[in-house]
Design an enzyme around this catalytic site. Structure first.
Site, PDB file in Angstrom:
ATOM      1  N   HIS A  93       2.597   4.738  12.099  1.00 30.27           N
ATOM      2  CA  HIS A  93       1.436   5.618  12.298  1.00 30.27           C
ATOM      3  C   HIS A  93       1.784   6.874  13.101  1.00 30.27           C
ATOM      4  CE1 HIS A  93      -1.077   1.669  11.892  1.00 30.27           C
ATOM      5  NE2 HIS A  93      -0.619   2.091  10.733  1.00 30.27           N
ATOM      6  N   ASP A 118       5.751   1.620   7.173  1.00 29.20           N
ATOM      7  CA  ASP A 118       4.334   1.324   6.909  1.00 29.20           C
ATOM      8  C   ASP A 118       3.752   2.303   5.892  1.00 29.20           C
ATOM      9  OD1 ASP A 118       1.745   0.448   7.025  1.00 29.20           O
ATOM     10  OD2 ASP A 118       1.348   1.195   9.039  1.00 29.20           O
ATOM     11  N   ASP A 162       3.496  -5.666   3.583  1.00 29.25           N
ATOM     12  CA  ASP A 162       3.192  -4.427   4.294  1.00 29.25           C
ATOM     13  C   ASP A 162       4.136  -4.392   5.490  1.00 29.25           C
ATOM     14  OD1 ASP A 162       2.110  -2.295   5.645  1.00 29.25           O
ATOM     15  OD2 ASP A 162       0.052  -3.064   5.674  1.00 29.25           O
ATOM     16  N   GLU A 199      -5.252   1.868   2.446  1.00 26.70           N
ATOM     17  CA  GLU A 199      -5.199   0.670   3.286  1.00 26.70           C
ATOM     18  C   GLU A 199      -5.472   1.062   4.721  1.00 26.70           C
ATOM     19  OE1 GLU A 199      -3.308  -2.344   5.981  1.00 26.70           O
ATOM     20  OE2 GLU A 199      -2.935  -0.205   5.836  1.00 26.70           O
ATOM     21  N   GLU A 200      -4.931   2.224   5.100  1.00 30.16           N
ATOM     22  CA  GLU A 200      -5.032   2.673   6.494  1.00 30.16           C
ATOM     23  C   GLU A 200      -6.448   3.084   6.890  1.00 30.16           C
ATOM     24  OE1 GLU A 200      -2.710   2.079   8.362  1.00 30.16           O
ATOM     25  OE2 GLU A 200      -0.769   2.381   7.404  1.00 30.16           O
ATOM     26  N   HIS A 221       0.835  -1.212   0.000  1.00 26.91           N
ATOM     27  CA  HIS A 221       0.000   0.000   0.000  1.00 26.91           C
ATOM     28  C   HIS A 221       0.866   1.256   0.000  1.00 26.91           C
ATOM     29  CE1 HIS A 221      -0.049   1.316   4.349  1.00 26.91           C
ATOM     30  NE2 HIS A 221       0.087   0.042   4.624  1.00 26.91           N
TER      31      HIS A 221
HETATM   32 ZN   LIG Z   1      -0.474   0.868   8.833  1.00 24.70          ZN
END
Ligand SMILES: [Zn+2]
Ligand SMILES: *[C@@H]1O[C@H](CO)[C@@H](O)[C@H](O)[C@H]1NC(C)=O
Ligand SMILES: *[C@@H]1O[C@H](CO)[C@@H](O)[C@H](O)[C@H]1NC(C)=O
Ligand SMILES: *[C@@H]1O[C@H](CO)[C@@H](O)[C@H](O)[C@H]1NC(C)=O
Length: 369
Positions: free
Chosen positions: A336, A192, A254, A226-227, A173
């Site tokens: 994140h 990520d 991922d 995706e998040e 992603h």
């Molecule tokens: Zn993530």
């Protein structure tokens, strides 16, 4: 597919911008485990993610419409490898330096949040990289797959010379998120999933430089959102299912850049092979690929329901699997947040994921499945 001018594909429409503002306050329907659905506001979605609780956002995906009447025969994967020579020729071109250079650019966007204009800019950069690698080849198409939000997914298709209808998918992603204030705070998203996105881009680069031509169709996917509950990949696989696209295998990566016991730390290094909510046969086949083509072993591990985009492929009946940087308990804690930068990543570990990807493409791109 006919190529349109880049600007007409990527620049968002006014409707998309307006929708982006409107949708934030809306109620979402999410699925936290098979059949376990609940409603949540956008703020509640973020709170769940902060608690590391994962879900599908199924607001726009009516569960009852998922089953299609077309069923493809199950893919049977080979029992041994056949492309060892080809692999030995190409693998030395995979470069940790290239991975780092590209990831540093990809993480230099303020955020790659799917609902932001920054996320459109990073998508445009990615598109241009791919475009340049494809050069003048006419058997390769690049589709900017638009969604209801600003950032598109990118789907690249290398047409198979013998079985163009059989499709092998490589996924990662492209979006990132800062879970405190996604629209306002930076999200470099190095691990990520800048790492997975650049891992697959590096393999694509090497394939293009070698004039690679598969027998089956090989697709590289960079999903948006995706998040936000696997939104981009659900759009893509819902479309593929309705269009009867015969995906024979889908491999998601991922987070490929960090390992608690990495080469850098001179510790024990391994990949995480996810065993829950995946296709067991494809996962078993990946064991063969890792032990043949990688210099580090795998450890079996679980990541829970809807933990990345392979889950969207699986939901529409496609055989999918997921490889992550380590056992799930050892993955990076920085994700994140503003701390998810390239500095703490190990590009030699990432290179192992690139080798797996290269082996997967060479083998299944030419396998009779
Ligand atoms: Zn993530
Ligand atoms: C599947 O087939 C059944 C029976 O023929 C039909 O009622 C149904 O509408 C079909 N579903 C789809 C998604 O085409
Ligand atoms: C495509 O580009 C390559 C390398 O730049 C060149 O050698 C080749 O002649 C080009 N082919 C066509 C059909 O333009
Ligand atoms: C799938 O997406 C393609 C390209 O965006 C579009 O042309 C096609 O109509 C879509 N198919 C379905 C069944 O929605």
């Amino acid at each position: 597919m006919k190529l349109l001018a880049l600007s007409s594909l990527i620049v968002p429409t006014l409707a998309q911008v307006l929708n982006d503002e409107v949708v934030i306050g809306n109620e979402h329907i999410i699925e936290l485990s098979p059949g376990n659905k609940q409603t949540a506001t956008f703020e509640e979605l973020l709170a769940l993610k902060r608690e590391k609780i994962q879900f599908f956002d199924i607001t726009n995906f009516d569960e009852d419409s998922i089953t299609t009447n077309v069923t493809f025969p199950e893919a049977i994967y080979p029992k041994k490898t056949h492309q060892n020579k080809k692999f030995a020729k190409l693998a030395p071109s995979l470069s940790a330096v290239e991975l780092e250079l590209k990831l540093r650019t990809f993480t230099s966007f303020y955020t790659r949040y799917a609902r932001s204009s920054h996320g459109v800019e990073s998508c445009t950069w990615l598109y241009n990289q791919i475009r340049e690698m494809i050069g003048n080849r006419t058997d390769i198409s690049i589709e900017v797959f638009r969604h209801e939000w600003l950032q598109s997914s990118i789907l690249v298709r290398i047409e198979g010379s013998e079985n163009p209808d059989k499709v092998i998918v490589v996924g990662a992603h492209q979006d990132s998120i800062n879970l405190v204030l996604p629209s306002i705070m930076p999200a470099p998203g190095a691990d990520d999933d800048g790492s997975g996105a650049m891992t697959t881009l590096e393999v694509f680069r090497v394939l293009m430089e070698s004039d690679y031509k598969p027998k089956n169709t090989v697709e590289f996917h960079w999903y948006s959102a995706e998040e936000l509950g696997l939104l981009g990949s659900q759009d893509v696989f819902s479309n593929y299912s309705s269009s009867n696209v015969d995906v024979r295998a889908m491999l998601q990566q991922d987070m490929t850049g960090y390992s608690a016991g990495s080469f850098k730390n001179e510790g024990h290094d391994e990949m995480g092979l996810i065993t829950d909510f995946v296709n067991p046969e494809l996962t078993e086949y990946l064991k063969l690929l890792i032990s043949t083509y990688c210099d580090i072993p795998y450890a079996e591990t679980e990541c829970g329901y809807a933990c990345s985009d392979h889950a969207s492929a699986g939901k529409y009946g496609y055989q999918s699997a997921f490889v992550i940087e380590s056992q799930f308990s050892n993955v990076a804690h920085q994700i994140h947040t503003t701390e998810d930068t390239a500095d703490y990543l190990d590009f030699y570990h990432m290179l192992e994921h690139a080798k797996l990807t290269l082996g997967y493409v060479l083998e299944l791109g030419s396998a009779d499945i």
